[in-house]
Motif scaffolding. Structure first.
Motif, mmCIF file in Angstrom:
data_model
loop_
_atom_site.group_PDB
_atom_site.id
_atom_site.type_symbol
_atom_site.label_atom_id
_atom_site.label_comp_id
_atom_site.label_asym_id
_atom_site.label_seq_id
_atom_site.Cartn_x
_atom_site.Cartn_y
_atom_site.Cartn_z
ATOM 1 N N TYR A 79 -41.115 -24.239 10.412
ATOM 2 C CA TYR A 79 -41.004 -23.126 11.764
ATOM 3 C C TYR A 79 -39.825 -22.202 11.154
ATOM 4 N N ASN A 80 -39.840 -20.969 11.512
ATOM 5 C CA ASN A 80 -38.749 -19.980 11.255
ATOM 6 C C ASN A 80 -37.757 -19.959 12.325
ATOM 7 N N MET A 81 -36.613 -20.456 12.295
ATOM 8 C CA MET A 81 -35.507 -20.590 13.496
ATOM 9 C C MET A 81 -34.531 -19.716 13.452
ATOM 10 N N SER A 82 -34.626 -18.806 12.825
ATOM 11 C CA SER A 82 -33.649 -17.781 12.453
ATOM 12 C C SER A 82 -33.203 -16.831 13.794
ATOM 13 N N ALA A 83 -34.203 -16.863 14.655
ATOM 14 C CA ALA A 83 -33.868 -16.258 16.048
ATOM 15 C C ALA A 83 -32.986 -17.260 16.987
ATOM 16 N N GLN A 84 -32.656 -18.575 16.313
ATOM 17 C CA GLN A 84 -32.033 -19.431 17.420
ATOM 18 C C GLN A 84 -30.687 -19.836 16.706
ATOM 19 N N ALA A 139 -45.655 -11.212 16.257
ATOM 20 C CA ALA A 139 -46.205 -10.108 15.486
ATOM 21 C C ALA A 139 -45.752 -10.336 14.059
ATOM 22 N N ASP A 140 -44.580 -11.245 13.687
ATOM 23 C CA ASP A 140 -44.526 -11.530 12.358
ATOM 24 C C ASP A 140 -43.552 -12.828 12.391
ATOM 25 N N PRO A 141 -44.328 -13.949 12.050
ATOM 26 C CA PRO A 141 -43.641 -15.287 11.982
ATOM 27 C C PRO A 141 -42.423 -15.236 10.912
ATOM 28 N N THR A 142 -42.439 -14.389 10.008
ATOM 29 C CA THR A 142 -41.531 -14.361 8.966
ATOM 30 C C THR A 142 -40.246 -13.526 9.013
ATOM 31 N N HIS A 174 -43.102 -10.463 27.264
ATOM 32 C CA HIS A 174 -42.617 -11.398 26.768
ATOM 33 C C HIS A 174 -41.138 -11.258 26.430
ATOM 34 N N SER A 175 -40.365 -12.447 26.246
ATOM 35 C CA SER A 175 -39.106 -12.278 25.297
ATOM 36 C C SER A 175 -38.960 -11.373 24.168
ATOM 37 N N TYR A 176 -37.856 -10.835 23.936
ATOM 38 C CA TYR A 176 -37.805 -9.998 22.717
ATOM 39 C C TYR A 176 -38.225 -10.969 21.442
ATOM 40 N N THR A 177 -37.773 -12.161 21.476
ATOM 41 C CA THR A 177 -37.830 -12.857 20.108
ATOM 42 C C THR A 177 -39.389 -13.484 20.095
ATOM 43 N N GLU A 178 -39.828 -13.707 21.292
ATOM 44 C CA GLU A 178 -41.206 -14.149 21.306
ATOM 45 C C GLU A 178 -42.254 -13.128 20.663
ATOM 46 N N TYR A 179 -41.783 -11.966 21.218
ATOM 47 C CA TYR A 179 -42.698 -10.825 20.831
ATOM 48 C C TYR A 179 -42.828 -10.586 19.311
ATOM 49 N N ILE A 180 -41.619 -10.476 18.939
ATOM 50 C CA ILE A 180 -41.302 -10.306 17.514
ATOM 51 C C ILE A 180 -41.964 -11.492 16.361
ATOM 52 N N GLN A 181 -41.691 -12.593 16.809
ATOM 53 C CA GLN A 181 -42.121 -13.870 16.030
ATOM 54 C C GLN A 181 -43.811 -13.852 16.185
#
Length: 430
Positions: free
Chosen positions: A309-314, A199-202, A190-197
């Motif tokens: 949606y949580n957009m804090s990765a973008q 595991a924890d969408p928040t 996975h990409s990093y952000t994909e994997y983390i999100q």
């Protein structure tokens, strides 16, 4: 849900396109146009009165494209929408299946990588104000201060940082590895952000944690300035620079969203655009009503809808939302020198591919896709025609990882823009 952020391969006409949140779905493809005609400054662009006589012609053109997409996909397409303005006409057409209410140009949706165009505009506005030098290296000092554009700390010591300029980041020529697009070691492909999100969408993402992945895995694509490689992470770094510069200039802690609100889209901006927002907090997830939910159509007739949606990765690269009406006002006024940038700076933005791209018979603009939404904005200075097109559908049912059916959606989006131009007597699909 699998998080995803990949650019299109050559399954459609070659305009750079970011697909957010389907990692490894599709590969990147390159810029088409090299022609950069001069700007044409015409009459007011803020007249929202449609010329009703043109409506049926444009509506039929968009209907035909949506129906053709339905036939090809063999299932309903929720809507296909085009807002187009010429020197004398402004027409909005929403094509929907029978019995369904049309989309409105004032409905909110997530416009993904179109955010990058706003990031470029913000940095060029700072450049005009003397706050930054966009030709500078990111390790240089912010003009008039002892603060560098990015922190001079080990936590920011990613590969080749000392050689990278703000301009190279804007052009996707800095070689910065994209931990939001490509698989990162240790995260199961996975990409990093994909994997983390997943595991924890928040999870509250920060630029620092994404940069950390570049450091610990020594990740980069190419030497700075030597090659084009689309990078969401590069634009996340630009978003951080905007926040740092604004904080230094204001004397208080500011965010990317603060600058966008205060200078680019908010009530104090040159052209206020009230619907446009760029959330940066993990708890700021709500897409306001009226809104359009993105739809994913998956194998086995599985459908998923996305809105909140949580957009804090973008932040800085894909976190924007708003309406077609305000996106249209933005691109039209900006490209005509009637917004926050001067015509001279706009020409530089176009010539040097700062935040956007050029396409024959559409002009200068940007596109983006995220969680079931695909959109494009463009302005053609040769004809003074601007357009926004929007399709709330990702079909992932055909081909490896869905690339065939997704390509059909992309092609339909562009076909609709060209069909609308043709219906009004302008050059259409090249």
């Amino acid at each position: 849900m699998k998080a995803f952020t990949h650019q299109l391969s050559r399954i459609t006409q070659p305009w750079p396109f970011i697909i957010a949140n389907r990692s490894q779905l599709l590969k990147r493809y390159c810029l088409l146009g090299l022609l950069t005609p001069g700007l044409i400054s015409c009459s007011s662009v803020l007249d929202h009165r449609p010329l009703t006589g043109a409506q049926p012609t444009v509506q039929q053109a968009v209907d035909d494209v949506r129906l053709a997409l339905e036939d090809s996909l063999r299932h309903p397409v929720p809507s296909l929408n085009v807002l187009i303005q010429t020197p004398t006409r402004r027409v909005f057409a929403s094509s929907v299946p029978g019995g369904q209410p049309p989309v409105r140009e004032t409905d909110n949706f997530r416009f993904a990588s179109i955010t990058k165009h706003f990031t470029a505009t913000a940095l060029l506005n700072m450049h005009e104000a003397g706050w930054i030098d966009y030709k500078a290296k990111i390790t240089d000092l912010i003009p008039g201060t002892q603060t560098p554009y990015v922190p001079n700390t080990p936590e920011w010591g990613f590969p080749y940082k000392n050689q990278i300029t703000i301009e190279q980041l804007l052009q996707h020529r800095a070689g910065v590895f994209d931990v939001d697009n490509d698989s990162v070691p240790g995260f199961n492909g996975h990409s990093y952000t994909e994997y983390i999100q997943l595991a924890d969408p928040t999870h509250q993402f920060t630029t620092e944690e994404m940069v950390h992945q570049l450091i610990v895995h020594k990740l980069f694509y190419d030497l700075p300035g030597t090659a084009y490689h689309y990078s969401n992470t590069g634009y996340s770094i630009l978003g951080k620079i905007i926040a740092r510069v604004y904080s230094v200039r204001s004397g208080s802690t500011k965010t990317y969203q603060d600058y966008m609100r205060d200078y680019i889209v908010g009530a104090t901006a040159t052209v206020p655009l009230a619907s446009l927002h760029f959330p940066d907090r993990a708890d700021d997830t709500v897409l306001p009503i009226p809104r359009i939910e993105g739809l994913e159509w998956l194998p086995g007739n599985v459908q998923k809808r996305y809105a909140d949606y949580n957009m804090s990765a973008q932040v800085g690269e894909g976190n924007g939302y708003g309406t077609m009406a305000d996106l249209h006002t933005y691109i039209r006024t900006l490209m005509k020198g009637q917004n926050v940038l001067t015509l001279e700076t706009v020409k530089r933005m176009q010539l040097d591919d700062l935040g956007g791209t050029f396409r024959l018979n559409l002009g200068y603009g940007k596109n983006g896709a995220r969680i079931g939404n695909i959109a494009v904005i463009a302005y053609d200075p040769l004809t003074d025609v601007s357009v926004v097109a929007y399709l709330p559908l990702w079909d992932l049912t055909e081909g490896k990882d869905g690339e065939i059916s997704f390509g059909k959606c992309i092609n339909a989006l562009y076909d609709a823009t060209f069909a609308a131009r043709s219906a009004l007597g302008y050059s259409g699909k090249p």
